[in-house]
Design a protein around this motif. Structure first.
Motif, mmCIF file in Angstrom:
data_model
loop_
_atom_site.group_PDB
_atom_site.id
_atom_site.type_symbol
_atom_site.label_atom_id
_atom_site.label_comp_id
_atom_site.label_asym_id
_atom_site.label_seq_id
_atom_site.Cartn_x
_atom_site.Cartn_y
_atom_site.Cartn_z
ATOM 1 N N THR A 1 -8.260 4.753 -2.951
ATOM 2 C CA THR A 1 -9.342 5.406 -2.208
ATOM 3 C C THR A 1 -8.805 6.674 -1.543
ATOM 4 O OG1 THR A 1 -8.871 4.074 -0.240
ATOM 5 C CG2 THR A 1 -10.605 3.275 -1.680
ATOM 6 N N LYS B 1 -5.816 -5.129 -10.780
ATOM 7 C CA LYS B 1 -6.556 -5.052 -9.517
ATOM 8 C C LYS B 1 -6.070 -3.925 -8.600
ATOM 9 C CE LYS B 1 -7.797 -9.923 -9.497
ATOM 10 N NZ LYS B 1 -7.712 -11.193 -8.787
ATOM 11 N N HIS C 1 -6.151 -0.614 -6.598
ATOM 12 C CA HIS C 1 -7.328 0.003 -5.996
ATOM 13 C C HIS C 1 -6.894 1.264 -5.254
ATOM 14 C CE1 HIS C 1 -11.265 0.154 -4.148
ATOM 15 N NE2 HIS C 1 -10.689 0.307 -2.972
ATOM 16 N N ILE D 1 -3.333 3.691 -2.136
ATOM 17 C CA ILE D 1 -3.284 2.883 -3.353
ATOM 18 C C ILE D 1 -2.824 1.483 -2.961
ATOM 19 C CG2 ILE D 1 -2.299 2.605 -5.657
ATOM 20 C CD1 ILE D 1 -1.674 5.641 -5.573
ATOM 21 N N GLU D 2 -3.724 0.501 -3.136
ATOM 22 C CA GLU D 2 -3.383 -0.884 -2.830
ATOM 23 C C GLU D 2 -2.946 -1.578 -4.108
ATOM 24 O OE1 GLU D 2 -6.696 -2.778 -0.950
ATOM 25 O OE2 GLU D 2 -6.378 -1.713 0.925
ATOM 26 N N LYS D 3 -1.801 -2.253 -4.016
ATOM 27 C CA LYS D 3 -1.233 -2.967 -5.165
ATOM 28 C C LYS D 3 -1.158 -4.443 -4.815
ATOM 29 C CE LYS D 3 2.339 -0.786 -4.720
ATOM 30 N NZ LYS D 3 3.650 -0.391 -4.577
ATOM 31 N N THR E 1 0.842 -1.191 0.000
ATOM 32 C CA THR E 1 0.000 0.000 0.000
ATOM 33 C C THR E 1 0.878 1.242 0.000
ATOM 34 O OG1 THR E 1 -1.675 -1.176 1.287
ATOM 35 C CG2 THR E 1 -1.847 1.211 1.218
#
Length: 155
Positions: free
Chosen positions: A79, A75, A77, A87-89, A23
């Motif tokens: 927010t 994928k 994401h 940012i989630e990787k 993240t």
């Protein structure tokens, strides 16, 4: 009016590594979701560039280069919550395959030279795999046999 990149300030960010995903958290205090522009661009086949730009009276800009081979790019994401962009990787699943580089004929030759000892251990490992209770032990035994074979081949 065109603005140069020198007028932009780089925001504070942190990178958190996790087991299943990494993240990136970026401090965007004072910006709304409408102020923020996030883009993802591939550079060749190996690198992705994530760009974050936000403008109000203040201007911020941040770029990250990430290897596309390590992350499931489809994928990603992002927010924004309470002035923080997250940012989630998701990481790609690691392969658990064990490869033996010796050809089959070489492997059989090594088993024959061991006087049947290695063959008995491999047979024991396979036999244990068929018993549900001893499955963990069997996989451990099989792994030990394969590591022993690998060491034997190097010697």
């Amino acid at each position: 009016m065109e603005t140069s990149s020198e007028e932009y300030v780089e925001p504070h960010c942190s990178w958190k590594r996790g087991k299943e995903f990494d993240t990136i958290e970026i401090d965007l205090d004072g910006f709304t979701r409408e102020d923020v522009k996030l883009t993802i661009q591939p550079i060749g086949e190996e690198i992705l560039v994530i760009s974050i730009m936000a403008e109000t009276p203040r201007r911020i800009q941040k770029k990250f280069e990430i290897p596309s081979r390590d992350y499931d790019v489809g994928k990603l994401h992002a927010t924004i919550c309470s002035g923080n962009l997250s940012i989630e990787k998701p990481k790609k699943a690691a392969s658990n395959k064990l490869e033996i580089s010796k050809p089959k004929s070489e492997f059989m030759k090594v088993i024959q030279e061991s006087g049947g000892k290695m063959q008995r251990k491999i047979s024991y490992g396979v036999e244990c795999c068929s018993k549900p209770i001893a499955a963990v032990s069997a996989f451990t035994s099989l792994a030990i046999v394969l590591l022993a074979y690998k060491y034997y081949v190097k010697c």
